[in-house]
Design a protein around this motif. Sequence first.
Motif, PDB file in Angstrom:
ATOM      1  N   TRP A  62       0.816  -1.212   0.000  1.00 43.21           N
ATOM      2  CA  TRP A  62       0.000   0.000   0.000  1.00 43.21           C
ATOM      3  C   TRP A  62       0.853   1.266   0.000  1.00 43.21           C
ATOM      4  O   TRP A  62       0.437   2.293  -0.542  1.00 43.21           O
ATOM      5  CB  TRP A  62      -0.945  -0.005   1.200  1.00 43.21           C
ATOM      6  N   THR A  63       1.993   1.242   0.646  1.00 44.95           N
ATOM      7  CA  THR A  63       2.881   2.401   0.602  1.00 44.95           C
ATOM      8  C   THR A  63       3.682   2.325  -0.693  1.00 44.95           C
ATOM      9  O   THR A  63       4.452   1.403  -0.905  1.00 44.95           O
ATOM     10  CB  THR A  63       3.841   2.407   1.805  1.00 44.95           C
ATOM     11  N   THR A 117      -7.239   4.308   7.930  1.00 49.17           N
ATOM     12  CA  THR A 117      -7.744   4.891   6.697  1.00 49.17           C
ATOM     13  C   THR A 117      -6.605   5.452   5.866  1.00 49.17           C
ATOM     14  O   THR A 117      -5.493   5.673   6.356  1.00 49.17           O
ATOM     15  CB  THR A 117      -8.775   6.008   6.985  1.00 49.17           C
ATOM     16  N   GLU A 118      -6.904   5.657   4.609  1.00 51.49           N
ATOM     17  CA  GLU A 118      -6.018   6.367   3.687  1.00 51.49           C
ATOM     18  C   GLU A 118      -6.777   7.612   3.242  1.00 51.49           C
ATOM     19  O   GLU A 118      -7.989   7.539   3.010  1.00 51.49           O
ATOM     20  CB  GLU A 118      -5.722   5.454   2.491  1.00 51.49           C
ATOM     21  N   GLN A 148      -0.365   1.568  -6.442  1.00 43.98           N
ATOM     22  CA  GLN A 148      -0.366   0.529  -5.404  1.00 43.98           C
ATOM     23  C   GLN A 148      -0.558  -0.859  -6.017  1.00 43.98           C
ATOM     24  O   GLN A 148       0.144  -1.806  -5.666  1.00 43.98           O
ATOM     25  CB  GLN A 148      -1.479   0.803  -4.388  1.00 43.98           C
ATOM     26  N   ARG A 203      -9.789   1.585   0.432  1.00 43.28           N
ATOM     27  CA  ARG A 203      -8.963   2.180   1.473  1.00 43.28           C
ATOM     28  C   ARG A 203      -9.269   3.661   1.671  1.00 43.28           C
ATOM     29  O   ARG A 203      -8.547   4.512   1.197  1.00 43.28           O
ATOM     30  CB  ARG A 203      -7.489   1.988   1.126  1.00 43.28           C
ATOM     31  N   SER A 220      -2.739   5.925   7.140  1.00 40.39           N
ATOM     32  CA  SER A 220      -1.621   5.300   6.426  1.00 40.39           C
ATOM     33  C   SER A 220      -1.325   6.135   5.183  1.00 40.39           C
ATOM     34  O   SER A 220      -2.105   6.103   4.224  1.00 40.39           O
ATOM     35  CB  SER A 220      -1.974   3.871   6.005  1.00 40.39           C
ATOM     36  N   PRO A 221      -0.238   6.898   5.175  1.00 39.69           N
ATOM     37  CA  PRO A 221       0.080   7.680   3.982  1.00 39.69           C
ATOM     38  C   PRO A 221       0.503   6.775   2.837  1.00 39.69           C
ATOM     39  O   PRO A 221       1.221   5.798   3.038  1.00 39.69           O
ATOM     40  CB  PRO A 221       1.235   8.581   4.445  1.00 39.69           C
ATOM     41  N   TYR A 222       0.059   7.109   1.625  1.00 41.72           N
ATOM     42  CA  TYR A 222       0.407   6.274   0.474  1.00 41.72           C
ATOM     43  C   TYR A 222       1.790   6.613  -0.072  1.00 41.72           C
ATOM     44  O   TYR A 222       2.329   5.863  -0.877  1.00 41.72           O
ATOM     45  CB  TYR A 222      -0.658   6.387  -0.623  1.00 41.72           C
TER      46      TYR A 222
END
Length: 454
Positions: free
Chosen positions: A28-29, A282-283, A304, A382, A410-412
């Motif tokens: 995800w990152t 969350t994103e 992603q 997300r 959660s930062p992408y």
Amino acid sequence: MTRTDANDVPRPDARLHFGVFFQGVNHWTIWSDPSSGSQIDPATFLKVARTAERGLFDAFFLGDGLRLRESEGGIHELDVAGRPDSITQLSALAAATERIGLVSTSNTTFNEPGDLARRLAGLDLLSGGRAGWNVVTTHNAWTGENFRRGGFLDHADRYRRAEEFLTVARAVWNGWAEGAVAASADARSWSVPGAVGRVRSRTDHFDVDLAPTLPRSAQGHPVIFQAGDSGEGRDFAARNADVIFSAHGTDFDDALAFAEDVRGRLRAAGRPEDALRILPGTEIVIGATEKEAEEKARWVRLEQVTPAVALGIASRLWGFDLSGRDADGPLPAEDPVVAEYDGKFGTRQLGETLDTVAEWRAKADANGWSLRETVIELGPQRGHVGTPAGLAEEFARFARHGAVDGFNISPYLVPDGLDDIVDLLVPELQERGVYRTAYTGTTLREHLGLAPAV
């Protein structure tokens, strides 16, 4: 239960709590885009933590992993690896930050309570009472192979061990009485006789006999976080945790139903409803307009879910290797190989796989989606997409109706993925009176508005 009456706002004075989750191994990152920085350089951790502190976040969360993730017996090479032990990294951040909480994801299945409790207490003391512990278990047998005991635990046994573990840890943290250390050089001894209590515990999982070596911190002891969506996980949190994570933070009705379920479990456990903070993960994708936000969100998902990631996700669903297929081609025509979950090797396909594959095929055919597009559209969704003002209104509604107490974000992208949130969203939330304008305490427990540790 949906509350639609504008006057039915049970928590008009609610304030949102934000955490940033610097994730462990996952896709995800985004690591492959030129705008992404290093995922393992200590400077990246520091910049993210300082940005979050500038944004008055409650906490910086660090994911952890005791072994490289594997898929079908091989190293999963799409994951980021090479990150430091979480307590070690957070101890370094304690010296470089002032207020933000520092939360370690630490495992109860393959650690021992006396040792881990002491290391977490050390982080709590070094940071002036800003430590938290994200209590996690694991079912992965390959992780167990790294340890003398080896193996894995069944689902229910993992939670029993975790609860016994936490009971021992709390006894260690509470082992020193207030005023244990001599207040004067004229005292006959450095510590007051009898002020350090011995911890003895013999259970199915542990045989502990130790004298704690550290005093309580400014907040008493670390704040307890827990992520578990099963019935056992929710009950564990209701009995033991200060904060619960969830995947129920995108849809309002779903988030409210989860919150009300957890509050019911709190009552059943004999705890007040406000004893537990609910922070779903969350994103957040922000744009100047709704159209720009949607376009950016589409770019994020494409970055992603690369072709290799899409094939990996589909391989786990179908139960056999699809890495040689064309991710921009159709879904596999073959039926999936369905293997019952055996508890040993991570997530395996269950009987409902056939229904999932049938749904994917039907929607892919109806929409003309490729394999990759199907994964993007039907895989895990997300979080939140919108303008700063629109998101602020949405988040205020979530908080004031009691659906959440905040979000674990959660930062992408790292290290700059929080900038839009801190610079654009936070001011909008502050303008609406739903977010702090300054830290009013020094400990993580104070940031979260929790009762003193006992």
